[in-house]
Design a protein around this motif. Structure first.
Motif, PDB file in Angstrom:
ATOM      1  N   ASN A 168      11.647  13.368  -2.771  1.00  0.00           N
ATOM      2  CA  ASN A 168      11.811  12.656  -1.285  1.00  0.00           C
ATOM      3  C   ASN A 168      11.096  11.875  -0.843  1.00  0.00           C
ATOM      4  O   ASN A 168      10.878  11.251   0.274  1.00  0.00           O
ATOM      5  N   GLY A 169       9.679  11.588  -1.732  1.00  0.00           N
ATOM      6  CA  GLY A 169       8.851  10.812  -1.104  1.00  0.00           C
ATOM      7  C   GLY A 169       7.362  11.421  -0.905  1.00  0.00           C
ATOM      8  O   GLY A 169       7.589  12.698  -0.696  1.00  0.00           O
ATOM      9  N   ALA A 170       6.458  10.756  -0.745  1.00  0.00           N
ATOM     10  CA  ALA A 170       5.137  11.397  -0.421  1.00  0.00           C
ATOM     11  C   ALA A 170       4.946  11.123   1.150  1.00  0.00           C
ATOM     12  O   ALA A 170       4.673  10.290   1.555  1.00  0.00           O
ATOM     13  N   ILE A 171       5.439  12.316   1.726  1.00  0.00           N
ATOM     14  CA  ILE A 171       5.335  12.208   3.304  1.00  0.00           C
ATOM     15  C   ILE A 171       4.589  13.156   3.994  1.00  0.00           C
ATOM     16  O   ILE A 171       4.432  14.297   3.775  1.00  0.00           O
ATOM     17  N   GLN A 184       7.199   2.986  -0.495  1.00  0.00           N
ATOM     18  CA  GLN A 184       8.533   3.873  -0.437  1.00  0.00           C
ATOM     19  C   GLN A 184       9.631   3.483   0.341  1.00  0.00           C
ATOM     20  O   GLN A 184       9.407   2.815   1.353  1.00  0.00           O
ATOM     21  N   VAL A 237       1.570   7.095  -4.445  1.00  0.00           N
ATOM     22  CA  VAL A 237       3.084   6.667  -4.668  1.00  0.00           C
ATOM     23  C   VAL A 237       3.103   6.719  -6.121  1.00  0.00           C
ATOM     24  O   VAL A 237       4.122   6.922  -6.533  1.00  0.00           O
ATOM     25  N   PRO A 270      16.888  15.889   3.099  1.00  0.00           N
ATOM     26  CA  PRO A 270      15.701  15.595   3.857  1.00  0.00           C
ATOM     27  C   PRO A 270      16.074  14.808   5.515  1.00  0.00           C
ATOM     28  O   PRO A 270      15.217  14.982   6.288  1.00  0.00           O
ATOM     29  N   ALA A 271      17.355  14.229   5.432  1.00  0.00           N
ATOM     30  CA  ALA A 271      17.693  13.715   6.656  1.00  0.00           C
ATOM     31  C   ALA A 271      18.515  14.496   7.710  1.00  0.00           C
ATOM     32  O   ALA A 271      18.558  14.276   8.830  1.00  0.00           O
ATOM     33  N   MET A 326      -3.285   5.729  -1.001  1.00  0.00           N
ATOM     34  CA  MET A 326      -1.788   6.078  -0.778  1.00  0.00           C
ATOM     35  C   MET A 326      -1.074   5.371  -1.729  1.00  0.00           C
ATOM     36  O   MET A 326      -0.002   5.996  -2.468  1.00  0.00           O
ATOM     37  N   ARG A 327      -1.527   4.061  -2.179  1.00  0.00           N
ATOM     38  CA  ARG A 327      -0.741   3.379  -3.199  1.00  0.00           C
ATOM     39  C   ARG A 327      -0.757   4.160  -4.526  1.00  0.00           C
ATOM     40  O   ARG A 327       0.128   4.063  -5.181  1.00  0.00           O
ATOM     41  N   TYR A 342       0.728  -1.213   0.094  1.00  0.00           N
ATOM     42  CA  TYR A 342       0.116   0.037   0.009  1.00  0.00           C
ATOM     43  C   TYR A 342       0.821   1.268   0.072  1.00  0.00           C
ATOM     44  O   TYR A 342       0.155   2.409  -0.368  1.00  0.00           O
ATOM     45  N   MET A 396       5.474  17.354   3.095  1.00  0.00           N
ATOM     46  CA  MET A 396       6.820  17.933   2.997  1.00  0.00           C
ATOM     47  C   MET A 396       7.534  17.975   1.752  1.00  0.00           C
ATOM     48  O   MET A 396       7.551  17.035   1.066  1.00  0.00           O
ATOM     49  N   ALA A 456       2.030  14.485   7.167  1.00  0.00           N
ATOM     50  CA  ALA A 456       1.795  14.537   8.951  1.00  0.00           C
ATOM     51  C   ALA A 456       0.590  14.258   9.068  1.00  0.00           C
ATOM     52  O   ALA A 456      -0.092  14.472  10.432  1.00  0.00           O
ATOM     53  N   THR A 478      16.876   8.991   4.727  1.00  0.00           N
ATOM     54  CA  THR A 478      15.712   9.711   4.129  1.00  0.00           C
ATOM     55  C   THR A 478      15.172  10.247   5.583  1.00  0.00           C
ATOM     56  O   THR A 478      15.971  10.421   6.656  1.00  0.00           O
TER      57      THR A 478
END
Lengths: 152, 152
Positions: B78-81, A38, B71, B150-151, B67-68, A35, B142, B83, A50
């Motif tokens: 840097n990804g789908a992040i 990443q 993505v 990002p880290a 969410m799948r 799902y 983000m 909060a 990350t």
């Protein structure tokens, strides 16, 4: 306990607490592959570089486990049925976190046009073994008085 | 397309659309057995006499599939992040629904204390083949400019 509470039985301030559920690295990776594929959710090594600086569960995995804990611990007679709400992940769930759900009834709002029904505002806090809040969800749940047909 | 867009590349109004994903009865039941084992999500016969009047996917299943699709279709470098955000299910997903995700960038709010980072407000609408809205989620995502770690 499952399925015993009708609207008649609910009071603002009522509190329900679930048993704990341990989030393993294997389960985190398996959920994310299906799902939320990443790097920070499926690859412990790649996750280091990350934002999460290590493997983190998908927020949707925390949410799905929270629902499982809700079904076990919040025994609404016609089911735990929500139309959504505000959802927050203050910090990610990590491998080894033992999640438990604490649900508190915050408000009960009778339906003016449909007697015997109400909207129940609940605060659902998903905590780990150190009481760190991993998810906070405030859904509007549906509740019916005894004898009211939810399919009507 | 995966992983190509930095904060530098995003503009309010940008729109991303996913491929469709069909929700089968078998998948709905399998997800619900693991995460939301209530009669209306796992038993087509028992579901008839419930609020849903027939088998309905767990809202969390719709969320996980969304969410799948995110993505696949929203290629943040840097990804789908996220909060969290406001989550709504106007109507349940049913067997045979072909879900697709339409994501629209609504706002980009620079981080005042951390240069090169921003909070991106997105509207994520999960529609079926008849354009009925099955889920609406408005996360804070983000985003980082090119070259920002990002880290860090």
């Amino acid at each position: 306990m499952a399925g015993v509470l009708y609207l008649d039985d609910l009071t603002v301030g009522d509190r329900f607490e679930s048993e704990p559920y341990e989030m393993t690295e294997a389960a985190i990776i398996a959920f994310a592959r299906d799902y939320d594929p990443q790097p920070f959710h499926v690859d412990p090594d790649a996750a280091q570089d990350t934002f999460f600086q290590g493997l983190a569960a998908s927020g949707w995995h925390t949410a799905a486990i929270t629902m499982r804990l809700m079904v076990q611990s919040v025994p609404f007679a016609n089911g735990a049925i929500g139309a959504g709400g505000d959802l927050r992940w203050p910090e990610p769930t990590r491998p080894g976190d033992r999640l438990r759900l604490v649900t508190t009834i915050e408000d009960i709002i009778p339906n003016r046009s449909k007697p015997g029904r109400a909207r129940v505002v609940a605060l659902c806090q998903t905590l780990n073994q150190h009481d760190a809040i991993k998810q906070e969800f405030r859904p509007n749940l549906m509740a019916w008085k005894r004898g009211v047909d939810p399919a009507a």
